[in-house]
Scaffold this motif. Structure first.
Motif, PDB file in Angstrom:
ATOM      1  N   MET A 138      -0.793   1.087 -10.091  1.00  0.00           N
ATOM      2  CA  MET A 138      -1.978   0.253 -10.252  1.00  0.00           C
ATOM      3  C   MET A 138      -1.615  -1.229 -10.142  1.00  0.00           C
ATOM      4  SD  MET A 138      -4.966   0.559 -13.132  1.00  0.00           S
ATOM      5  CE  MET A 138      -3.994   0.015 -14.518  1.00  0.00           C
ATOM      6  N   GLU A 139      -0.491  -1.615 -10.718  1.00  0.00           N
ATOM      7  CA  GLU A 139      -0.051  -3.008 -10.635  1.00  0.00           C
ATOM      8  C   GLU A 139       0.267  -3.405  -9.194  1.00  0.00           C
ATOM      9  OE1 GLU A 139       3.239  -3.376 -13.268  1.00  0.00           O
ATOM     10  OE2 GLU A 139       2.051  -3.053 -15.095  1.00  0.00           O
ATOM     11  N   ILE A 140       0.878  -2.502  -8.455  1.00  0.00           N
ATOM     12  CA  ILE A 140       1.201  -2.779  -7.054  1.00  0.00           C
ATOM     13  C   ILE A 140      -0.077  -2.934  -6.233  1.00  0.00           C
ATOM     14  CG2 ILE A 140       2.254  -1.819  -4.959  1.00  0.00           C
ATOM     15  CD1 ILE A 140       4.354  -0.512  -6.814  1.00  0.00           C
ATOM     16  N   TYR A 141      -1.056  -2.032  -6.466  1.00  0.00           N
ATOM     17  CA  TYR A 141      -2.320  -2.130  -5.746  1.00  0.00           C
ATOM     18  C   TYR A 141      -3.032  -3.449  -6.070  1.00  0.00           C
ATOM     19  CZ  TYR A 141      -1.961   2.823  -4.482  1.00  0.00           C
ATOM     20  OH  TYR A 141      -1.550   4.031  -3.958  1.00  0.00           O
ATOM     21  N   THR A 142      -2.924  -3.906  -7.311  1.00  0.00           N
ATOM     22  CA  THR A 142      -3.543  -5.168  -7.716  1.00  0.00           C
ATOM     23  C   THR A 142      -2.942  -6.341  -6.944  1.00  0.00           C
ATOM     24  OG1 THR A 142      -4.000  -4.314  -9.931  1.00  0.00           O
ATOM     25  CG2 THR A 142      -4.024  -6.708  -9.661  1.00  0.00           C
ATOM     26  N   LEU A 174      -7.060   0.036  -0.893  1.00  0.00           N
ATOM     27  CA  LEU A 174      -6.404  -0.498  -2.096  1.00  0.00           C
ATOM     28  C   LEU A 174      -7.321  -0.382  -3.319  1.00  0.00           C
ATOM     29  CD1 LEU A 174      -4.737  -3.655  -0.519  1.00  0.00           C
ATOM     30  CD2 LEU A 174      -3.513  -1.728  -1.559  1.00  0.00           C
ATOM     31  N   TYR A 175      -8.581  -0.783  -3.149  1.00  0.00           N
ATOM     32  CA  TYR A 175      -9.539  -0.669  -4.259  1.00  0.00           C
ATOM     33  C   TYR A 175      -9.740   0.790  -4.654  1.00  0.00           C
ATOM     34  CZ  TYR A 175     -11.335  -5.478  -4.711  1.00  0.00           C
ATOM     35  OH  TYR A 175     -11.475  -6.813  -4.980  1.00  0.00           O
ATOM     36  N   PHE A 187       4.055   7.549 -11.581  1.00  0.00           N
ATOM     37  CA  PHE A 187       4.066   6.244 -12.243  1.00  0.00           C
ATOM     38  C   PHE A 187       2.731   5.531 -11.970  1.00  0.00           C
ATOM     39  CE2 PHE A 187       8.660   6.958 -11.104  1.00  0.00           C
ATOM     40  CZ  PHE A 187       9.069   7.281 -12.400  1.00  0.00           C
ATOM     41  N   VAL A 188       1.697   5.991 -12.660  1.00  0.00           N
ATOM     42  CA  VAL A 188       0.331   5.548 -12.357  1.00  0.00           C
ATOM     43  C   VAL A 188       0.131   4.072 -12.672  1.00  0.00           C
ATOM     44  CG1 VAL A 188      -2.118   5.935 -12.864  1.00  0.00           C
ATOM     45  CG2 VAL A 188      -0.539   7.876 -12.765  1.00  0.00           C
ATOM     46  N   LYS A 195       0.840  -1.202   0.000  1.00  0.00           N
ATOM     47  CA  LYS A 195       0.000   0.000   0.000  1.00  0.00           C
ATOM     48  C   LYS A 195       0.878   1.257   0.000  1.00  0.00           C
ATOM     49  CE  LYS A 195      -2.583   0.953   3.615  1.00  0.00           C
ATOM     50  NZ  LYS A 195      -3.661   0.949   4.627  1.00  0.00           N
ATOM     51  N   LYS A 196       1.935   1.237   0.804  1.00  0.00           N
ATOM     52  CA  LYS A 196       2.853   2.383   0.839  1.00  0.00           C
ATOM     53  C   LYS A 196       3.618   2.530  -0.469  1.00  0.00           C
ATOM     54  CE  LYS A 196       3.584   2.231   5.856  1.00  0.00           C
ATOM     55  NZ  LYS A 196       4.586   2.003   6.925  1.00  0.00           N
ATOM     56  N   GLN A 197       4.062   1.384  -1.015  1.00  0.00           N
ATOM     57  CA  GLN A 197       4.803   1.426  -2.284  1.00  0.00           C
ATOM     58  C   GLN A 197       3.939   1.984  -3.416  1.00  0.00           C
ATOM     59  OE1 GLN A 197       6.788  -2.324  -3.315  1.00  0.00           O
ATOM     60  NE2 GLN A 197       6.956  -2.820  -1.130  1.00  0.00           N
ATOM     61  N   GLY A 198       2.684   1.519  -3.444  1.00  0.00           N
ATOM     62  CA  GLY A 198       1.772   2.001  -4.476  1.00  0.00           C
ATOM     63  C   GLY A 198       1.558   3.493  -4.380  1.00  0.00           C
TER      64      GLY A 198
END
Length: 551
Positions: free
Chosen positions: A426-430, A447-448, A421-422, A410-413
């Protein structure tokens, strides 16, 4: 100080004097005689009498005294006289009489079945008289009063029988009125210069209070009410299994799914309510399921803050429970099913209905019409079944490691997002969503919601709506996630769905004012509300020459 006696009324048939009669038996006798005389006589006082009766009927609709004395027969005869005698109608203030008469009938038929039954006795021609007004023989103003009265009569079992004698024409007229009344109101009143409007209509709308602004506002409300009453009439027939085939005409279903009472009539079930009633019948479900636009509409409303959200979900459940139409509907709904499955209230019901034949799809070769639908069911199985099974097999140590990993992701995203770096965010949140344990509800909401924001920036409206909906489903109805409301409002705006955008934005503002104790609406939200209010105005886009609407 000198005292002067009030002038004595010399008219033995004066309604207002009769109302003051202290002897109840004499009073009733006088009133019964007056109700018989009014349609047969001409007097400038008749409109005053009906105005008085209108006020009484509005304030005391359950009082049986006047109906028992021949009021319904009097009103129906006055309506009949208005239709047949144009010269009389245009004389003095008689033009007000048919409106008052229809409204009085509707008020007394509103609550009590015995009064509604009294209105449709064989010797009283109430329904035929109201039907003349419903045909538009005078104007939309009287048409509204007639639709209201017929709606109340049709809501009671005993009086419905009399209304159903004219089923074919009433259903046909109600469908036409629902489809065209807003255009009619605009062309004949709202779109007309103030000086060219019929004065009696302006007087009825304002009743002497307020200026042009009040007049326009009331005309808008009455136009919407006319549409809602016509839908209510159709609902009375559909709820009894009548005229289902006619009401389910494809073109009408497409129109009715978008019919909205708006903010001035939020208690009306409107078009969604009628569709739900139709879906309670086998024929209705079959016809509705064939209209892709209607299913899409139900999908959007069910994923919004609309007052009809629960009604839309109920309608979808009715369709999904029917094995004859289930897969036709699933083919259209796609990922919407996964979104609704996250709902804390109805999620399990949705999943249970959709997944009851999952094994036929997985092992027996049952194929969906589209790959998207196939994938959606597999995703739903993963979310509601497999994930729970896998988590039960995990040790507490494994779960704790996942919790720490989700917090880190969550922090990384967020860091990637802030750096611009959208797509990477998004990939990290997924990944975080996939790893998130079931007990980390708040983290999953964030996250969602954050992934929804990424989708917004990437102009992926449907994905943003889906993610924001899942966040809101998890956060619950009592304390919805504010940022997700705003993001879904933006996503619906991007998609061009003004109504859903407006309702989400209003819910966001309401949530913000309640929880942050701030009385000021943020400028960005105020701008969105203004934009969507313009776009959702039911008369927006009408051209007085063509009658077409682009809204």
């Amino acid at each position: 100080m000198l005292k002067f006696d009030e002038p004595q009324c010399t008219n033995p048939s004066c309604f207002f004097c009769s109302m003051k009669e202290p002897n109840p038996f004499r009073r009733r006798s006088k009133l019964a005689s007056i109700f018989k005389e009014i349609p047969r006589t001409e007097s400038k006082d008749h409109v005053l009498v009906l105005s008085g009766l209108w006020n009484i009927a509005m304030s005391e609709p359950d009082d049986p005294e006047f109906p028992s004395l021949g009021l319904f027969e009097c009103m129906s005869k006055l309506i009949d006289k208005s239709i047949k005698n144009t010269a009389w109608l245009l004389k003095d203030q008689n033009i007000f009489i048919p409106y008052y008469a229809a409204h009085i009938i509707g008020s007394y038929a509103m609550n009590k079945e015995e009064l509604a039954s009294l209105a449709v006795e064989s010797k009283v021609f109430v329904v035929p008289a109201l039907l003349e007004l419903l045909r538009g023989r005078i104007s939309w103003v009287e048409q509204r009063a007639a639709a209201r009265a017929l709606g109340h009569l049709a809501s009671h079992e005993k009086s419905f029988e009399a209304v159903s004698l004219f089923e074919d024409e009433i259903v046909k007229l109600s469908m036409e009125i629902a489809s065209t009344c807003l255009k009619n109101v605009y062309e004949s009143f709202l779109g007309v210069e103030d000086s060219l409007r019929l004065k009696y209509q302006s007087d009825l709308l304002t009743r002497g209070l307020g200026g042009l602004g009040t007049e326009n506002q009331k005309a808008e409300e009455w136009g919407i009410q006319l549409q809602c009453w016509s839908l209510y009439l159709l609902n009375c027939f559909a709820s009894r299994g009548k005229s289902i085939d006619r009401i389910c005409e494809v073109g009408f279903l497409k129109k009715v799914s978008a019919m909205w009472g708006g903010l001035v009539n939020r208690k009306s079930p409107g078009g969604i309510g009628l569709i739900r009633t139709l879906c309670k019948t086998e024929l209705g479900r079959s016809r509705v399921s064939e209209v892709r636009e209607v299913i899409k509409r139900l999908c959007d409303v069910s994923r919004s803050s609309d007052d009809w959200k629960e009604m839309a979900i109920d309608t979808l459940l009715l369709l999904l429970k029917d094995s004859n139409v289930r897969y036709r509907v699933i083919d259209v709904l796609g990922d919407c099913l996964v979104d609704l499955a996250e709902d804390v209230v109805v999620g399990d019901r949705v999943a249970q209905v959709v997944l009851q034949d999952y094994h036929k799809i997985k092992y027996n070769g049952l194929k969906m019409r589209s790959e998207e639908a196939q994938r959606s069911i597999e995703n739903l199985w993963e979310v509601k079944v497999e994930r729970k099974k896998k988590e039960k097999l995990m040790s507490e140590t494994e779960l704790e490691e996942r919790r720490k990993m989700v917090k880190s992701l969550k922090k990384q995203g967020k860091k990637k997002f802030l750096m611009g770096f959208v797509e990477e965010a998004m990939e990290i949140y997924t990944v975080g969503i996939d790893l998130c344990p079931l007990d980390m509800i708040r983290d999953k909401v964030v996250l969602y919601s954050n992934r929804a924001q990424c989708c917004l920036l990437l102009k992926k409206a449907e994905s943003a709506i889906s993610d924001a909906t899942r966040a809101l489903c998890l956060s619950g109805v009592d304390d919805p996630h504010g940022k997700s409301l705003w993001r879904r409002s933006q996503a619906y705006d991007l998609k061009g769905s003004s109504r859903e955008s407006l309702m989400d934005c209003l819910a966001f503002v309401d949530q913000r004012l309640q929880h942050l104790n701030r009385r000021k609406v943020p400028n960005y939200a105020a701008q969105m509300i203004r934009k969507q209010m313009r776009d959702t105005w039911v008369f927006s886009g009408f051209d007085s020459k063509t009658g077409e609407s682009d809204g």
